[in-house]
Design an enzyme around this catalytic site. Structure first.
Site, PDB file in Angstrom:
ATOM      1  N   ASN A 210     -28.775  13.147 -12.220  1.00 23.94           N
ATOM      2  CA  ASN A 210     -29.552  14.539 -12.862  1.00 23.94           C
ATOM      3  C   ASN A 210     -30.113  13.935 -14.388  1.00 23.94           C
ATOM      4  O   ASN A 210     -29.097  13.350 -15.126  1.00 23.94           O
ATOM      5  CB  ASN A 210     -28.644  15.019 -12.286  1.00 23.94           C
ATOM      6  N   ASP A 278     -23.997  16.729  -6.575  1.00 23.19           N
ATOM      7  CA  ASP A 278     -23.684  18.683  -5.493  1.00 23.19           C
ATOM      8  C   ASP A 278     -23.741  17.429  -3.843  1.00 23.19           C
ATOM      9  O   ASP A 278     -22.532  18.046  -3.094  1.00 23.19           O
ATOM     10  CB  ASP A 278     -24.531  19.608  -5.226  1.00 23.19           C
ATOM     11  N   LYS A 287     -29.832  -3.651  -0.059  1.00 20.26           N
ATOM     12  CA  LYS A 287     -30.842  -3.042  -0.231  1.00 20.26           C
ATOM     13  C   LYS A 287     -31.590  -2.081   0.757  1.00 20.26           C
ATOM     14  O   LYS A 287     -31.635  -3.361   1.886  1.00 20.26           O
ATOM     15  CB  LYS A 287     -31.157  -3.693  -1.656  1.00 20.26           C
ATOM     16  N   PRO A 303     -16.579  16.608  -2.997  1.00 23.98           N
ATOM     17  CA  PRO A 303     -15.521  18.187  -3.555  1.00 23.98           C
ATOM     18  C   PRO A 303     -16.074  18.623  -4.597  1.00 23.98           C
ATOM     19  O   PRO A 303     -17.026  17.649  -5.685  1.00 23.98           O
ATOM     20  CB  PRO A 303     -14.572  16.638  -3.892  1.00 23.98           C
ATOM     21  N   ASP A 304     -15.945  19.861  -4.834  1.00 29.19           N
ATOM     22  CA  ASP A 304     -15.935  20.776  -5.705  1.00 29.19           C
ATOM     23  C   ASP A 304     -14.822  20.608  -6.334  1.00 29.19           C
ATOM     24  O   ASP A 304     -14.001  21.210  -6.334  1.00 29.19           O
ATOM     25  CB  ASP A 304     -16.269  21.418  -5.510  1.00 29.19           C
ATOM     26  N   ILE A 305     -14.724  19.730  -7.729  1.00 26.68           N
ATOM     27  CA  ILE A 305     -13.966  19.431  -8.856  1.00 26.68           C
ATOM     28  C   ILE A 305     -13.031  20.655  -9.400  1.00 26.68           C
ATOM     29  O   ILE A 305     -12.249  20.857  -8.741  1.00 26.68           O
ATOM     30  CB  ILE A 305     -14.267  18.338  -8.926  1.00 26.68           C
ATOM     31  N   PHE A 322     -18.617  25.120 -16.143  1.00 27.55           N
ATOM     32  CA  PHE A 322     -20.373  25.243 -16.448  1.00 27.55           C
ATOM     33  C   PHE A 322     -21.304  25.598 -16.036  1.00 27.55           C
ATOM     34  O   PHE A 322     -20.720  25.579 -14.607  1.00 27.55           O
ATOM     35  CB  PHE A 322     -20.263  24.182 -17.360  1.00 27.55           C
ATOM     36  N   LYS A 336     -20.341  32.235 -10.059  1.00 27.04           N
ATOM     37  CA  LYS A 336     -20.235  31.593  -9.726  1.00 27.04           C
ATOM     38  C   LYS A 336     -18.264  31.441 -10.803  1.00 27.04           C
ATOM     39  O   LYS A 336     -17.183  30.780  -9.960  1.00 27.04           O
ATOM     40  CB  LYS A 336     -20.399  30.156 -10.888  1.00 27.04           C
ATOM     41  N   LYS A 340     -14.985  30.726  -7.854  1.00 27.12           N
ATOM     42  CA  LYS A 340     -14.862  28.618  -8.104  1.00 27.12           C
ATOM     43  C   LYS A 340     -13.264  28.883  -9.317  1.00 27.12           C
ATOM     44  O   LYS A 340     -12.577  27.945  -9.275  1.00 27.12           O
ATOM     45  CB  LYS A 340     -15.472  28.294  -9.434  1.00 27.12           C
TER      46      LYS A 340
HETATM   47  O1  C5P Z   1     -21.782  24.802  -8.632  1.00 22.29           O
HETATM   48  P1  C5P Z   1     -22.333  23.879 -10.225  1.00 22.29           P
HETATM   49  O2  C5P Z   1     -22.762  22.655 -10.041  1.00 22.29           O
HETATM   50  O3  C5P Z   1     -23.183  25.203 -10.236  1.00 22.29           O
HETATM   51  O4  C5P Z   1     -20.669  24.203 -10.854  1.00 22.29           O
HETATM   52  C1  C5P Z   1     -21.321  24.505 -11.872  1.00 22.29           C
HETATM   53  C2  C5P Z   1     -19.276  23.762 -12.730  1.00 22.29           C
HETATM   54  O5  C5P Z   1     -18.898  23.492 -11.895  1.00 22.29           O
HETATM   55  C3  C5P Z   1     -19.050  22.987 -13.642  1.00 22.29           C
HETATM   56  O6  C5P Z   1     -18.301  22.768 -14.770  1.00 22.29           O
HETATM   57  C4  C5P Z   1     -19.492  21.513 -12.539  1.00 22.29           C
HETATM   58  O7  C5P Z   1     -18.554  20.417 -14.102  1.00 22.29           O
HETATM   59  C5  C5P Z   1     -18.045  22.013 -11.980  1.00 22.29           C
HETATM   60  N1  C5P Z   1     -18.469  20.708 -10.591  1.00 22.29           N
HETATM   61  C6  C5P Z   1     -18.055  20.371 -10.327  1.00 22.29           C
HETATM   62  N2  C5P Z   1     -17.405  19.581  -8.683  1.00 22.29           N
HETATM   63  C7  C5P Z   1     -19.001  19.431  -8.219  1.00 22.29           C
HETATM   64  C8  C5P Z   1     -19.770  20.926  -8.283  1.00 22.29           C
HETATM   65  C9  C5P Z   1     -19.385  21.176  -9.698  1.00 22.29           C
HETATM   66  O8  C5P Z   1     -16.490  20.259 -11.019  1.00 22.29           O
HETATM   67  N3  C5P Z   1     -18.898  19.164  -7.125  1.00 22.29           N
END
Ligand code: C5P
Length: 393
Positions: A210, A278, A287, A303-305, A322, A336, A340
């Site tokens: 991105n 995501d 390749k 994973p959503d860290i 953020f 959010k 979260k």
């Molecule tokens: O869900 P979204 O990507 O909009 O969430 C943004 C926030 O979540 C940011 O703080 C980003 O660093 C964190 N994030 C994360 N792991 C992910 C997706 C987002 O830590 N896989």
């Protein structure tokens, strides 16, 4: 009151020095000005005197009596010497230690930190001589800001424009703060920051990514370190230099970022600025060759860290996330925060040039409501956020 000595060099950007003085005064910083011979072709001593509410000094040779003795004294009574605009000529003289007029004599005689905001034609900035001089000055401990990139008064385009006055003010405040131990409010605290994009490989040569530049996250890591925090910065692939005093761990993928974050715990606070992908693709070992039909990507969720950290057993006391949105920014950010488990969400509208750009306009969503901040340079957003984090810890 903190005081700066502002040396205004001879370039078209000298007109911005007037605005800088105004901003400094508004921020409670005292200003005394030295205007070079060249500078006087662009602004008058009268302008600077009126704005700074102080006498303006222009030459070494106008001593009237013993009490003025030293103009050299001028650089000693200030907390910081600021050169804006710093022309190629001034930078060269500073690097060589030449003292041929009042400005350069003061710069050689000072025992105070020096901050320079360069402004010059793009070719002059990129010339090997200027590159050498800037490297020498930085090696000597002078803070040389990066010039902005854009159209120039001379009709060319590129890096060389003097940073805008609010950005210079932020650097001045940071330099003034770093001197005092009272400002080291985060000493003894460990803060984890994630920044940049992640790269999710598709095959050995291709990846999903991105537009995140990492600038905002790096600026936050820098601002936190300046307040005395021990900062671990987990960064995706970016082209930025590691801020002073920050421990940096480079990763590529979201899963690597998750592991690095886990390994860096415990922390007193976590600021998750990274634009984590995501989804990741199933990675082909070889390749993928161009065939008849384009290949389809099999995506799985990363994973959503942030959420894992906020809901996990080793949750830092303060978790800041953020939210980059292009529509209904506050609504999404507020949802959010709850989903979260973050304490704060810093929401920003990235529908314009925020991603990769220099400025940011944010909304701070906390349990108490929403604060709207004016559009600021990313460094100033970082400084203010770091102060807020210090308040919270
Ligand atoms: O869900 P979204 O990507 O909009 O969430 C943004 C926030 O979540 C940011 O703080 C980003 O660093 C964190 N994030 C994360 N792991 C992910 C997706 C987002 O830590 N896989």
């Amino acid at each position: 009151m903190k005081r700066i000595l502002l040396i205004v060099g001879g370039g078209i950007a000298a007109y911005k020095a007037a605005e800088l003085i105004r901003l400094c005064r508004k921020a409670g910083i005292g200003v005394k000005c030295v205007l070079t011979e060249g500078g006087q072709h662009f602004v008058t001593p009268m302008t600077l005197a009126a704005l700074s509410e102080n006498q303006v000094y222009t030459t070494l040779w106008d001593l009237k009596d013993e009490t003025e003795m030293g103009h050299i004294q001028l650089s000693r009574e200030a907390d910081l010497v600021v050169v804006a605009p710093a022309t190629a000529d001034l930078l060269a003289k500073m690097a060589a230690g030449i003292a041929s007029d009042l400005a350069t004599t003061l710069l050689l005689a000072t025992d105070k930190p020096v901050l320079a905001a360069p402004a010059m034609n793009v070719r002059m900035w990129q010339h090997a001589a200027t590159r050498r001089n800037v490297a020498t000055l930085r090696g000597d401990g002078v803070t040389v800001l990066e010039p902005d990139e854009g159209p120039m008064a001379c009709g060319e385009y590129g890096p060389g424009r003097m940073p805008e006055p609010p950005a210079i003010l932020a650097a001045i405040q940071a330099a003034l703060d770093s001197g005092s131990s009272a400002s080291k409010r985060l000493t003894g605290k460990h803060i984890l920051v994630t920044a940049g994009p992640t790269h999710e490989p598709i095959d050995p040569v291709r990846y999903i990514a991105n537009r995140s530049s990492g600038r905002q996250g790096f600026a936050i890591a820098e601002a936190l370190a300046r307040l005395g925090a021990r900062v671990t910065l987990v960064s995706g692939p970016v082209t930025l230099a590691t801020p002073a005093g920050v421990t940096r761990i480079d990763i590529e993928t979201a899963r690597e970022m998750a592991e690095a974050v886990e390994a860096a715990l415990p922390a007193d606070a976590a600021v998750m600025v990274a634009a984590v992908a995501d989804w990741r693709a199933d990675t082909a070992l070889q390749k993928i060759k161009k065939g008849d039909a384009p290949p389809s990507l099999q995506l799985s969720e990363n994973p959503d860290i942030l959420a894992q950290l906020a809901h996990g057993p080793r949750r830092p006391k303060l978790v800041v996330g953020f939210a980059a949105e292009t529509e209904r920014v506050i609504e999404h950010a507020t949802a959010k925060r709850t989903r979260k488990g973050a304490d704060w969400i810093v929401a920003n509208d990235v529908s314009g040039d925020v991603m990769g750009g220099e400025a940011n306009s944010i909304h701070l969503v906390t349990a108490d409501g929403v604060e709207h901040w004016e559009r600021l340079p990313k460094s100033e957003v970082a400084r203010r956020l770091a102060e807020r984090i210090a308040d919270a810890l």
